[in-house]
Design a protein around this motif. Structure first.
Motif, PDB file in Angstrom:
ATOM      1  N   LEU A  23       4.382  55.635 -65.845  1.00  0.00           N
ATOM      2  CA  LEU A  23       3.989  54.927 -64.802  1.00  0.00           C
ATOM      3  C   LEU A  23       3.598  53.254 -65.328  1.00  0.00           C
ATOM      4  O   LEU A  23       3.849  52.286 -64.701  1.00  0.00           O
ATOM      5  N   GLU A 298       9.160  63.776 -56.954  1.00  0.00           N
ATOM      6  CA  GLU A 298       9.820  62.750 -57.910  1.00  0.00           C
ATOM      7  C   GLU A 298       9.261  62.822 -59.270  1.00  0.00           C
ATOM      8  O   GLU A 298       9.675  62.553 -60.409  1.00  0.00           O
TER       9      GLU A 298
ATOM     10  N   TYR B  22      22.772  55.045 -57.009  1.00  0.00           N
ATOM     11  CA  TYR B  22      21.836  55.045 -58.055  1.00  0.00           C
ATOM     12  C   TYR B  22      22.328  54.515 -59.364  1.00  0.00           C
ATOM     13  O   TYR B  22      21.337  53.804 -60.142  1.00  0.00           O
ATOM     14  N   TYR B 137      15.711  61.299 -44.160  1.00  0.00           N
ATOM     15  CA  TYR B 137      15.214  62.312 -44.749  1.00  0.00           C
ATOM     16  C   TYR B 137      16.006  63.548 -43.644  1.00  0.00           C
ATOM     17  O   TYR B 137      16.164  63.278 -42.494  1.00  0.00           O
ATOM     18  N   THR B 226      16.745  61.937 -49.063  1.00  0.00           N
ATOM     19  CA  THR B 226      15.891  63.083 -49.494  1.00  0.00           C
ATOM     20  C   THR B 226      15.898  64.269 -48.645  1.00  0.00           C
ATOM     21  O   THR B 226      15.782  63.948 -47.214  1.00  0.00           O
ATOM     22  N   LEU B 299      19.171  64.436 -62.047  1.00  0.00           N
ATOM     23  CA  LEU B 299      19.801  63.590 -60.928  1.00  0.00           C
ATOM     24  C   LEU B 299      19.874  64.325 -59.503  1.00  0.00           C
ATOM     25  O   LEU B 299      20.291  63.907 -58.560  1.00  0.00           O
ATOM     26  N   HIS B 301      16.737  64.599 -58.425  1.00  0.00           N
ATOM     27  CA  HIS B 301      15.212  64.333 -58.008  1.00  0.00           C
ATOM     28  C   HIS B 301      15.195  62.628 -58.435  1.00  0.00           C
ATOM     29  O   HIS B 301      14.214  62.459 -59.234  1.00  0.00           O
ATOM     30  N   VAL B 302      16.266  61.719 -57.980  1.00  0.00           N
ATOM     31  CA  VAL B 302      15.980  60.498 -58.625  1.00  0.00           C
ATOM     32  C   VAL B 302      14.860  59.826 -57.884  1.00  0.00           C
ATOM     33  O   VAL B 302      14.476  59.794 -56.660  1.00  0.00           O
ATOM     34  N   PRO B 303      14.196  58.675 -58.614  1.00  0.00           N
ATOM     35  CA  PRO B 303      12.848  57.830 -58.236  1.00  0.00           C
ATOM     36  C   PRO B 303      13.275  56.958 -57.171  1.00  0.00           C
ATOM     37  O   PRO B 303      13.321  55.775 -57.571  1.00  0.00           O
ATOM     38  N   LEU B 304      13.734  57.333 -55.754  1.00  0.00           N
ATOM     39  CA  LEU B 304      14.037  56.579 -54.952  1.00  0.00           C
ATOM     40  C   LEU B 304      12.660  55.696 -54.721  1.00  0.00           C
ATOM     41  O   LEU B 304      12.997  54.570 -54.333  1.00  0.00           O
ATOM     42  N   GLN B 305      11.494  56.319 -54.627  1.00  0.00           N
ATOM     43  CA  GLN B 305      10.366  55.643 -54.310  1.00  0.00           C
ATOM     44  C   GLN B 305      10.309  54.155 -55.186  1.00  0.00           C
ATOM     45  O   GLN B 305       9.700  53.237 -54.706  1.00  0.00           O
ATOM     46  N   SER B 306      10.906  54.382 -56.455  1.00  0.00           N
ATOM     47  CA  SER B 306      10.834  53.016 -57.304  1.00  0.00           C
ATOM     48  C   SER B 306      11.819  52.268 -56.771  1.00  0.00           C
ATOM     49  O   SER B 306      11.829  50.937 -57.296  1.00  0.00           O
ATOM     50  N   MET B 342      15.809  48.550 -60.397  1.00  0.00           N
ATOM     51  CA  MET B 342      15.785  49.819 -61.252  1.00  0.00           C
ATOM     52  C   MET B 342      14.635  50.128 -61.890  1.00  0.00           C
ATOM     53  O   MET B 342      14.139  51.095 -62.681  1.00  0.00           O
ATOM     54  N   ASN B 344      10.555  51.035 -62.421  1.00  0.00           N
ATOM     55  CA  ASN B 344      10.032  52.156 -62.031  1.00  0.00           C
ATOM     56  C   ASN B 344       8.530  51.648 -61.129  1.00  0.00           C
ATOM     57  O   ASN B 344       8.057  50.836 -61.603  1.00  0.00           O
ATOM     58  N   HIS B 346       6.530  53.618 -58.959  1.00  0.00           N
ATOM     59  CA  HIS B 346       5.811  54.476 -58.719  1.00  0.00           C
ATOM     60  C   HIS B 346       4.017  54.179 -58.771  1.00  0.00           C
ATOM     61  O   HIS B 346       3.365  54.627 -58.197  1.00  0.00           O
TER      62      HIS B 346
END
Lengths: 351, 351
Positions: A23, A298, B22, B137, B226, B299, B301-306, B342, B344, B346
C-alpha cells in the motif's frame, strides 16, 4: 452496532497492516527491480543496494540520469546456476560479518530457490530473501473441527521461543516455507508430521483451497509472500503434538475467539491472511457482517505478479520504440524504462 | 503431459479473457473517471463521453491541456439523489432513442443503485451501467453434489434464449445482480427460489464463501464486476427446476466435465470466475495440476478498489502541494492530477 461488528471492522486495518509495503512502500523511497539473467526476481530498497555497491564484481547497479530510476543486476557474466549461487553467497556471508542487516542475524544454512517463469536461477540463504524482495512461497494448513457444542473451531500453534522469526507468537496449526526440492503438497504433508504429528490416515483428508498473496515490510526487509492454503478437518478428539521442537503449544479456539487472537500482538502478522481467508471461505466472515468485505478479499490476493515484470515492460517499450522508429536516447546510460511498479503487469502472459 | 494438464493450462487464458479490460483496456484509449458528488463511481470510454458532450447541462467533461487527461462529472448543481437520478435518466432515454449504444437495446426498467463508500448517490437503469463503468455486484450460488460414483459434481443452468444478456449460454446454477433494496444473502435466497426452486430447508445450508472480482469488456461496455459467492451442497436426488422463465435447462456435471464446459463458447464468460474459484476452493484445481495457479488466483481477485480512487488521489496531491507550498499551475484549467488508473489506491482507507 453489536460487539461482533466492532471486532470485524478491525479486519480492514489488519489487512492493511500485512500489506503495509504493497500500500505505501513504493511511495517511500527508491525501490529497484533486482534482475538475474534479465528476469526480475526481486525488489531492493535503497538501504540494501547502497551496501551492494561495495561488490561491483557481483552487482551492476545502474542509474539512469534521465529518469532518476534504475535497477540492480546480478553480474550477467556469471555462467550458470552454481556460479550465481556461489558469488551471491560470498557477498551474503560478507554482509553477515558486517552485521548491518538484522535479517542476516537469523542465518539458517537453508536455501531458498530463486526462480523465474518456473526456471531455477540460483539458490539463496533463506534469511537473506527479505533484503532482495524475492517472492516467497509457503504452505499453511488450517486444522479445524466442527464441534458439537462450540461450532467451527480452529487449531492454532504457539511458535517456540527459540525460533529465529516471530518467537513465541501464535500461528496457524501447521506452516512452512517451500524449500529447494520439495513439492507444495509434499511440504504440507512433511510439515504436518513434523510440527503437529498428524498421522497419515488424517493427512489424507488435506484439501487444497487456494492461496493468499500479500506484501509486508518489517525491519527485516520485504515479504512479498504467497501462501498455498490447505484445509484439514480433524476429529473432535484429535490433539496435535509437536515433534520437531519448533512449537511450544497448541490450542483449539472457537471461530470468534480465533478472530480475537488474530488481532492481538501475540499473533504472527504474516499468518493472519491465512486465518482470515479460512473464515471467509467457511462463511464466518461475510459481506453481511463485514462492511469492507470486498476490499479485504482484494487485500488477501494482491497482484504480486504485477510488481515483477521488468523484462516484459522493457520488451514492450523496445517494441514501441521500434514501431515508432524513435532513435535511442544516448544521453541515458541504460535502456531502463520508467519504473512504475504499481502498474498492472499481468499481460506478461497475455494470450 | 496428461490430457488433464493440457486442459487446465487453458485456465490462464480464460482468466485473461474475463479480465481483458483490466489487463489491456487502459492502454487502448482515453478512459476517464466518472465523478458524482466528487466521488469516482465509474470509468468512461471515449466513445461514450463523446456522446455525453451533447448534454452539457448534465455532464461536465473537463480537459486538462497540460496532462491531456480529464474526467466526466455529473453536474454538481443537482441537489439530491432524486434530481441526480432524474437528470441522468433523461439523458439515458435520449441515448436509447438515438440507438447508438447496443447496451441500451437491453433496457430493463430495473434500477441499479450507484454508491460510494456505502452511500447511495443515484440509481441508474441496469442496462446503462456498462457505459459508465460502474462497479456491479451480484450473487452466485455454486450448487454441488458429492456423488457416490462421480465424485464432486456441479449443477449448471442454461439461460433462457429470451434473456437480454448471454441468451442460451450455460451459467452457474443460480445467479443475479444486486438490486436497490435487497441484501446480499437475501438476493441469493430470492434467486435460489426463482431460478431453481430451491426449497427453504435446503437453502438454509447456504454458505458464504467469499467473492471474485474481475474487469471484462465487451461490445456492451465495461464490466467491473464483484460476485459474492455462496456454496450450497445438495442431496444426490435433488433436481432444480426453474420458476421464473429465465432458465431453459439444468444439468449436473462431474467436475472434469464442468471445466470442459466452461472453456466452450457456450458458457457465459463472466460466470467462469465463480466456477474456477469454486474448483480451487474445493481442491479440484491445485498448484500441483495448474502451473499458473497463483496467477489465476490473482486474476480472480483483481484490485478493482484501486481503479476508483480519484478523490483520494486528488486529496493526496492537494495535500502534497500545500506542504510544498507550490503555486497552482494556472496554465491548466482544472485541478486534475495525472490519472494513473493502474496505480494501487487501497490506501484510500489506510489506517
Amino acid at each position: 452496532m453489536s460487539s461482533t461488528e466492532v471486532k470485524l471492522s478491525r479486519l480492514l486495518g489488519l489487512a492493511q497492516t500485512f500489506n503495509n509495503f504493497y500500500l505505501l512502500g513504493f511511495q517511500k523511497g527508491d525501490i529497484r527491480p533486482f534482475l538475474v539473467e534479465g528476469q526480475q526476481v526481486g525488489l531492493i530498497k535503497s538501504d540494501v543496494f547502497k551496501q551492494l555497491r561495495k561488490y561491483p564484481e557481483v552487482f551492476c547497479i545502474r542509474d539512469c540520469e534521465s529518469t532518476n530510476q534504475g535497477l540492480v543486476e546480478l553480474n550477467p557474466a556469471f555462467r550458470d546456476y552454481n556460479e550465481r549461487t556461489a558469488q551471491l553467497e560470498k557477498v551474503l556471508r560478507s554482509l553477515r560479518t558486517d552485521g548491518i542487516f538484522s535479517a542476516l542475524h537469523g542465518w539458517r544454512d537453508e536455501y531458498f530457490e530463486v526462480k523465474s517463469e518456473h526456471k531455477g536461477l540460483l539458490k539463496m540463504e533463506r534469511a537473506a530473501t527479505p533484503l532482495f524482495g524475492v517472492r516467497k512461497y509457503g504452505v499453511d494448513i488450517n486444522g479445524f473441527v466442527r464441534h458439537p457444542q462450540h461450532g467451527l473451531c480452529i487449531w492454532l500453534q504457539q511458535r517456540s521461543n527459540t525460533k529465529e522469526t516471530w518467537p513465541g507468537k501464535w500461528d496457524n496449526m501447521v506452516g512452512g516455507g517451500l524449500s529447494v526440492g520439495y513439492g507444495i503438497k509434499e511440504t504440507a504433508i512433511k510439515e504436518a508430521a513434523e510440527e503437529a504429528s498428524i498421522p497419515t490416515d488424517l493427512v489424507k483428508n488435506l484439501v487444497s483451497a487456494g492461496c493468499v498473496s500479500f506484501f509486508f515490510e518489517s525491519d527485516q526487509g520485504l515479504f512479498p509472500n504467497t501462501e498455498y492454503v490447505f484445509d484439514l478437518e480433524l476429529p473432535v478428539d484429535f490433539v496435535p503434538h509437536n515433534a520437531d521442537g519448533e512449537v511450544q503449544a497448541f490450542e483449539l479456539l472457537p471461530a470468534n475467539e480465533c478472530v480475537e487472537r488474530v488481532f492481538t500482538p501475540d499473533f504472527k502478522t504474516t499468518s493472519a491472511p491465512v486465518v482470515i481467508d479460512f473464515l471467509i471461505r467457511h462463511g464466518y466472515i461475510t459481506a453481511e457482517n463485514e462492511l469492507n468485505f470486498t476490499q479485504i478479499v482484494e487485500l488477501l490476493h494482491v497482484p504480486l505478479q504485477s510488481l515483477y515484470t521488468y523484462k516484459t515492460r522493457l520488451e514492450q517499450i523496445q517494441k514501441q520504440q521500434q514501431q515508432q522508429a524513435l532513435p535511442n536516447d544516448d544521453s541515458c546510460n541504460c535502456n531502463t524504462p520508467t519504473i512504475r511498479p504499481m502498474e498492472n503487469g499481468h499481460n506478461k502472459a497475455a494470450a
